[in-house]
Write an enzyme that holds these catalytic residues in place. Structure first.
Site, PDB file in Angstrom:
ATOM      1  N   LEU A   1    -124.411  35.179  16.277  1.00 43.66           N
ATOM      2  CA  LEU A   1    -126.130  35.458  17.045  1.00 43.66           C
ATOM      3  C   LEU A   1    -126.599  36.055  17.080  1.00 43.66           C
ATOM      4  O   LEU A   1    -126.805  36.898  16.616  1.00 43.66           O
ATOM      5  CB  LEU A   1    -125.664  35.366  18.573  1.00 43.66           C
ATOM      6  CG  LEU A   1    -126.491  34.442  19.611  1.00 43.66           C
ATOM      7  CD1 LEU A   1    -126.956  33.124  19.732  1.00 43.66           C
ATOM      8  CD2 LEU A   1    -126.259  35.048  20.748  1.00 43.66           C
TER       9      LEU A   1
ATOM     10  N   HIS B   1    -133.308  39.513  40.019  1.00 43.83           N
ATOM     11  CA  HIS B   1    -133.870  40.120  38.499  1.00 43.83           C
ATOM     12  C   HIS B   1    -131.908  40.355  38.399  1.00 43.83           C
ATOM     13  O   HIS B   1    -131.762  40.547  37.231  1.00 43.83           O
ATOM     14  CB  HIS B   1    -134.772  41.119  38.262  1.00 43.83           C
ATOM     15  CG  HIS B   1    -135.878  40.627  38.867  1.00 43.83           C
ATOM     16  ND1 HIS B   1    -137.144  39.400  37.587  1.00 43.83           N
ATOM     17  CD2 HIS B   1    -137.197  41.767  38.558  1.00 43.83           C
ATOM     18  CE1 HIS B   1    -137.969  39.336  38.125  1.00 43.83           C
ATOM     19  NE2 HIS B   1    -137.936  40.973  38.432  1.00 43.83           N
TER      20      HIS B   1
ATOM     21  N   ASP C   1    -137.503  31.682  34.396  1.00 44.53           N
ATOM     22  CA  ASP C   1    -138.834  31.788  35.166  1.00 44.53           C
ATOM     23  C   ASP C   1    -137.406  32.036  36.882  1.00 44.53           C
ATOM     24  O   ASP C   1    -136.365  30.626  36.686  1.00 44.53           O
ATOM     25  CB  ASP C   1    -139.011  30.819  35.244  1.00 44.53           C
ATOM     26  CG  ASP C   1    -140.868  31.182  35.920  1.00 44.53           C
ATOM     27  OD1 ASP C   1    -140.595  32.202  36.784  1.00 44.53           O
ATOM     28  OD2 ASP C   1    -141.320  29.933  36.852  1.00 44.53           O
TER      29      ASP C   1
HETATM   30  C1  FPP Z   1    -139.728  35.594  35.433  1.00 45.91           C
HETATM   31  O1  FPP Z   1    -138.810  35.248  36.582  1.00 45.91           O
HETATM   32  C2  FPP Z   1    -137.981  36.617  35.065  1.00 45.91           C
HETATM   33  C3  FPP Z   1    -138.638  37.764  34.838  1.00 45.91           C
HETATM   34  C4  FPP Z   1    -140.199  37.948  34.557  1.00 45.91           C
HETATM   35  C5  FPP Z   1    -137.626  38.764  33.795  1.00 45.91           C
HETATM   36  C6  FPP Z   1    -136.723  38.026  33.072  1.00 45.91           C
HETATM   37  C7  FPP Z   1    -135.647  39.038  33.565  1.00 45.91           C
HETATM   38  C8  FPP Z   1    -133.570  39.176  33.465  1.00 45.91           C
HETATM   39  C9  FPP Z   1    -133.454  38.051  33.654  1.00 45.91           C
HETATM   40  C10 FPP Z   1    -132.903  40.087  33.525  1.00 45.91           C
HETATM   41  C11 FPP Z   1    -133.834  41.077  33.089  1.00 45.91           C
HETATM   42  C12 FPP Z   1    -133.104  40.423  31.621  1.00 45.91           C
HETATM   43  C13 FPP Z   1    -132.733  41.752  29.970  1.00 45.91           C
HETATM   44  C14 FPP Z   1    -132.117  41.271  29.068  1.00 45.91           C
HETATM   45  C15 FPP Z   1    -132.708  42.708  30.372  1.00 45.91           C
HETATM   46  P1  FPP Z   1    -140.039  35.903  38.043  1.00 45.91           P
HETATM   47  O2  FPP Z   1    -139.535  37.386  38.123  1.00 45.91           O
HETATM   48  O3  FPP Z   1    -141.439  35.190  37.284  1.00 45.91           O
HETATM   49  O4  FPP Z   1    -139.684  34.368  38.939  1.00 45.91           O
HETATM   50  P2  FPP Z   1    -140.437  33.601  39.602  1.00 45.91           P
HETATM   51  O5  FPP Z   1    -141.177  33.231  39.649  1.00 45.91           O
HETATM   52  O6  FPP Z   1    -139.383  33.608  40.562  1.00 45.91           O
HETATM   53  O7  FPP Z   1    -141.701  35.231  40.546  1.00 45.91           O
END
Ligand code: FPP
Length: 224
Positions: free
Chosen positions: A122, A29, A12
């Protein structure tokens, strides 16, 4: 010292990281994906057998279309360019969640799973379009349909995490203390670590620190 086979992570804070750094949420992201790569490498070094990453929840469909498209383009690009290398490293990729994306992405995901099926260094469980409530309801529906007894053994065989041991530890970055519909059943006895850092700022050192904290915890599983 506790043994550690399975780490689950709620990654997150990407969006906030992007905005904090005068960039877009999507830049967050992109930076988050770089951290995913580092944590995969470190997990191999730590001899972890399962790494479950929450990449897209059933609730994330409520985000703006532009952000959703960016996330799936990132994933498509990752699968296209990185799967051979993951395969060479003997990594198995498994998707947990319902694969109902574009035809191209569904196909890439299926191919990646097939290619890496026999790998055993893994196992990365990528949670995509995953929601624990859906998983539970779906499992109960299957029990009812097949007129099976309601018990733990029968229920878990309908989970998307079938044959995967429950996580030993859960890490959630981004300074938020909630489970967000992630593995609600499987986390029943996991040790939970809430990390203040946003996911793109999380690094191998932070990861190792949390792992060594986990290893020292007395895990009782209801006993004393
Ligand atoms: C949460 O942060 C993150 C996500 C919903 C997406 C996670 C994706 C990645 C780490 C990159 C892509 C991964 C792969 C494997 C392709 P948020 O956007 O909810 O953060 P916020 O709380 O600051 O809004």
């Amino acid at each position: 010292m506790n043994s550690l086979d399975h780490v689950a992570i709620i990654m997150d804070g990407n969006g906030r990281w992007g905005l904090k750094n005068n960039k877009s949420r999507n830049a967050g992201h992109k930076a988050g994906l770089k951290v995913v790569e580092k944590i995969i490498k470190s997990s191999i070094k730590q001899k972890i057998k399962y790494l479950t990453l929450y990449a897209f929840s059933t609730e994330n469909w409520k985000r703006p279309k532009k952000e959703i498209n960016f996330l799936f383009d990132l994933l498509e690009n990752f699968l296209t360019h990185r799967i051979d290398d993951l395969h060479k490293q003997n990594i198995k990729l498994k998707i947990i969640g319902v694969k109902s994306f574009s035809l191209k992405l569904n196909r890439l995901l299926r191919l990646a799973e097939k290619k890496t099926l026999k790998n055993n260094k893994l196992q990365i469980n990528l949670a995509l379009n995953y929601g624990a409530k859906f998983e539970l309801i779906n499992a109960f529906k299957n029990l009812a349909k097949n007129k099976e007894n309601i018990n733990e053994k029968n229920l878990v065989k309908y989970f998307q995490t079938k044959n995967i041991p429950d996580p030993d530890m859960l890490i959630r970055t981004g300074n938020t203390k909630r489970l967000s519909n992630f593995l609600l059943w499987q986390l029943a006895y996991s040790e939970i670590f809430f990390e203040k850092k946003l996911w793109p700022d999380f690094n191998e050192h932070d990861y190792i620190k949390l792992i060594s904290k986990f290893k020292k915890i007395k895990r009782n599983f209801g006993k004393i």
